[in-house]
Each structure stands twice: as structure tokens, then as C-alpha cells.
Write a protein that holds these residues in place. Structure first.
Motif, PDB file in Angstrom:
ATOM      1  N   GLY A   1       0.787  -1.229   0.000  1.00 55.78           N
ATOM      2  CA  GLY A   1       0.000   0.000   0.000  1.00 55.78           C
ATOM      3  C   GLY A   1       0.813   1.269   0.000  1.00 55.78           C
ATOM      4  O   GLY A   1       0.306   2.320   0.413  1.00 55.78           O
ATOM      5  N   SER A   2       2.067   1.226  -0.457  1.00 54.61           N
ATOM      6  CA  SER A   2       2.785   2.498  -0.605  1.00 54.61           C
ATOM      7  C   SER A   2       1.986   3.359  -1.569  1.00 54.61           C
ATOM      8  O   SER A   2       1.470   2.879  -2.579  1.00 54.61           O
ATOM      9  N   ALA A   3       1.848   4.648  -1.287  1.00 52.46           N
ATOM     10  CA  ALA A   3       0.797   5.425  -1.944  1.00 52.46           C
ATOM     11  C   ALA A   3       1.210   6.859  -2.219  1.00 52.46           C
ATOM     12  O   ALA A   3       2.140   7.394  -1.602  1.00 52.46           O
ATOM     13  N   ASP A   4       0.481   7.481  -3.155  1.00 56.45           N
ATOM     14  CA  ASP A   4       0.592   8.910  -3.464  1.00 56.45           C
ATOM     15  C   ASP A   4      -0.806   9.505  -3.523  1.00 56.45           C
ATOM     16  O   ASP A   4      -1.733   8.873  -4.023  1.00 56.45           O
ATOM     17  N   PHE A   5      -0.939  10.731  -3.033  1.00 59.06           N
ATOM     18  CA  PHE A   5      -2.170  11.509  -3.145  1.00 59.06           C
ATOM     19  C   PHE A   5      -1.714  12.900  -3.571  1.00 59.06           C
ATOM     20  O   PHE A   5      -1.285  13.696  -2.738  1.00 59.06           O
ATOM     21  N   VAL A   6      -1.774  13.191  -4.876  1.00 54.96           N
ATOM     22  CA  VAL A   6      -1.000  14.277  -5.471  1.00 54.96           C
ATOM     23  C   VAL A   6      -1.890  15.283  -6.178  1.00 54.96           C
ATOM     24  O   VAL A   6      -2.830  14.924  -6.892  1.00 54.96           O
ATOM     25  N   SER A   7      -1.556  16.564  -5.992  1.00 53.36           N
ATOM     26  CA  SER A   7      -2.124  17.644  -6.793  1.00 53.36           C
ATOM     27  C   SER A   7      -1.091  18.754  -6.896  1.00 53.36           C
ATOM     28  O   SER A   7      -0.413  19.068  -5.911  1.00 53.36           O
ATOM     29  N   GLY A   8      -0.943  19.322  -8.099  1.00 54.44           N
ATOM     30  CA  GLY A   8      -0.006  20.422  -8.281  1.00 54.44           C
ATOM     31  C   GLY A   8       1.429  20.049  -7.977  1.00 54.44           C
ATOM     32  O   GLY A   8       2.215  20.906  -7.568  1.00 54.44           O
ATOM     33  N   GLY A   9       1.775  18.795  -8.162  1.00 51.22           N
ATOM     34  CA  GLY A   9       3.142  18.350  -7.922  1.00 51.22           C
ATOM     35  C   GLY A   9       3.465  18.072  -6.467  1.00 51.22           C
ATOM     36  O   GLY A   9       4.600  17.688  -6.155  1.00 51.22           O
ATOM     37  N   THR A  10       2.501  18.235  -5.564  1.00 49.36           N
ATOM     38  CA  THR A  10       2.727  17.989  -4.137  1.00 49.36           C
ATOM     39  C   THR A  10       2.075  16.682  -3.730  1.00 49.36           C
ATOM     40  O   THR A  10       0.886  16.473  -3.973  1.00 49.36           O
ATOM     41  N   ASP A  11       2.845  15.803  -3.110  1.00 47.01           N
ATOM     42  CA  ASP A  11       2.358  14.500  -2.673  1.00 47.01           C
ATOM     43  C   ASP A  11       2.119  14.542  -1.165  1.00 47.01           C
ATOM     44  O   ASP A  11       3.016  14.890  -0.396  1.00 47.01           O
ATOM     45  N   HIS A  12       0.898  14.153  -0.747  1.00 45.52           N
ATOM     46  CA  HIS A  12       0.508  14.252   0.662  1.00 45.52           C
ATOM     47  C   HIS A  12       0.468  12.905   1.386  1.00 45.52           C
ATOM     48  O   HIS A  12       0.131  12.875   2.577  1.00 45.52           O
ATOM     49  N   LEU A  13       0.796  11.810   0.706  1.00 48.65           N
ATOM     50  CA  LEU A  13       0.575  10.487   1.291  1.00 48.65           C
ATOM     51  C   LEU A  13       1.787   9.596   1.063  1.00 48.65           C
ATOM     52  O   LEU A  13       2.379   9.594  -0.018  1.00 48.65           O
TER      53      LEU A  13
END
Length: 276
Positions: A51-63
């Protein structure tokens, strides 16, 4: 400083259906992208990487990571969902997965998961995971949704338990920039039993250390490299089902309280898998 885990596999195109053993997926909606990796295999079952993960918008990853661990009757430790039996990407922002996991008593547990990503505008988004749990044989089931936010790309965050009860719990995670994350578990049939917030990797270690652990119901408020989890526990009879929902939000708070209706597609998926 934690490092992002590289993608092990990528989907060639949307519209993949009736597969198993898919090791990653990507959801997109508006300006947001959500990814999960390390989704199946024996190494993930007892390891620390699922479950390694990304939650991304505008080039910024929050997860950094999000996944599910479970324990059934007769099990001597927690295991990550890893025996994937079905995968279907329904749309760019929606995917279905099914896992059939053995328990130490000789029975098994089926977990049908439907992920939906929604761009809410104003730099906010929700990822909703609807879960259908089916017991094959009589099982005392424990499910642990786990999350590791790195809001604004930083591992320095603050967190508080916003509320917790037998059917609903939520954590709010904040960054000095004003960005906030939301982690909620909804269990309309009850059974939400414990929660835990702690510094990475303390909460994950409880789920991967090779022994039985329940969450500690602490610590809030918290400041540091946040990780958190909820624990749902229920005695289930053979064939019994339970519906759950896990919500992750960036700069968004979902409706509290009741579980929204889970679409007919999830129930149809479960029925279709049982007939095979």
C-alpha cells in the motif's frame, strides 16, 4: 527522512477487467492523482511495504502509505491483504479489488474494496474506499485500516482524534502550511473498537511484528511523523457480510456519522465472485 517506494508495476491502460495479481493502480480526477502500489504477493503479506501510496495535486504528494491488515480466528499475528483474486478498473477515478485471505482456523475472509477519487475543487479531494467483508466459516474478524500522511510533502505534522465511537471514528492531520488531511472509518453495524496515533513506524510495527496486537487508544494530540490506524472487530458467522467505509481527504471533511449507500456494483461483484 522517509523515501518514496518506486512503482513495481503500472497499468497499461484503463478498462482492465477480471484480472488478479495487479500490483498497482492509478486514479485520476480533475487535478488530483491517487496511486497504490505493492498490492499482492507473499512478501507483502508479512512485510512493511504494502500500500505504498501517493495523493498528489499540483506536484505535491501528501501520502506515504495506506493499507489494510487483518486477523481472523486462529491467526497468531496480523497479515496484510495480499491474496488478490480480482481487479477491475471501472473508470479513471474508480477501481475494484478483491482479496481472499486464509485464517488460522481453516476458514477464510473475503474483502471487496471499491476506491473512488473525487476532485472537490479549491485544492481539495476525497478518496473513498467502500469495503464488503464476507466470512467463510465462523470468524472473529479484526480489520486495521492504516494510514501514513506526509502532508505538503513533509513528515512533520500534527494530529488529533476528532471523534470515536462504536460506528464512526475520525482523525484530523494538519501541516504548518494550513493543509489538512482527514482519515475516517465508518462501520454502520458497529464494531469499531480501537484507534491509535503514533510516530512512524510505531503503529505499522504493531501490524507487522509477527504477534497479535490490538491498538492502544492513544495518543491525541500528537506532533511529529504521523501514522494512524483504526481497528474494527466483529464475530461473524459463516456467510455473514459487513459493509464498511474508509475515507481519506485532503482539505476536505466528509459527512460525519452514517455510512452512505454502497452502490449495487459492489454487492454484484461479491455475488459474481462467489459463483465462480
Amino acid at each position: 527522512m522517509k523515501k518514496k517506494i518506486l512503482t513495481l508495476a503500472a497499468l497499461a491502460a484503463f478498462g482492465v477487467s477480471a484480472l488478479a495479481g495487479v500490483n498497482s493502480f492509478t486514479l485520476t480526477d480533475g487535478s488530483w492523482t491517487y496511486r497504490e502500489r505493492n498490492l499482492y504477493g507473499e512478501a507483502n503479506r508479512t512485510g512493511t511495504l504494502p500500500g505504498s501510496a501517493d495523493f498528489v495535486s499540483g506536484g505535491t504528494d501528501h501520502l506515504y502509505q495506506n493499507w489494510f491488515w487483518y486477523r481472523g480466528t486462529g491467526d497468531t499475528r496480523e497479515f496484510a491483504l495480499s491474496y488478490q483474486t480480482f481487479f477491475n478498473q471501472l473508470a479513471p477515478n474508480k477501481v475494484q479489488l478483491q482479496y481472499t485471505e486464509p485464517t488460522g482456523s481453516g476458514g477464510s475472509l473475503k474483502f471487496d474494496l471499491t476506491y473512488t477519487l473525487t476532485d472537490l475543487g479549491s485544492n481539495s479531494a476525497l478518496t473513498v474506499i467502500d469495503i464488503l467483508v464476507t466470512s467463510v466459516g465462523r470468524n472473529e474478524v479484526h480489520l486495521f485500516p492504516y494510514i501514513d500522511y506526509d502532508l505538503a510533502g513533509s513528515s512533520s505534522n500534527s494530529a488529533t482524534l476528532e471523534f470515536f465511537g462504536g460506528t464512526d471514528g475520525a482523525m484530523k492531520i494538519t501541516h504548518a502550511s494550513g493543509t489538512f488531511g482527514w482519515f475516517q472509518m465508518q462501520a454502520p453495524g458497529g464494531g469499531l473498537s480501537h484507534w491509535e496515533i503514533g510516530a512512524w513506524p510505531s503503529v505499522r510495527n504493531k501490524l507487522t511484528n509477527g504477534q497479535i496486537d490490538d491498538l492502544s487508544d492513544g495518543v491525541s494530540p500528537f506532533t511529529g511523523d504521523f501514522t494512524g490506524a483504526f481497528q474494527w472487530s466483529m464475530q461473524m458467522e459463516d456467510g455473514q457480510q459487513a459493509q464498511l467505509r474508509v475515507v481519506k481527504g485532503i482539505n476536505a471533511v466528509p459527512e460525519p456519522g452514517t455510512l452512505l449507500a454502497i452502490g449495487a456494483g459492489l454487492a454484484a461483484l461479491a455475488a459474481r465472485r462467489r459463483r465462480k
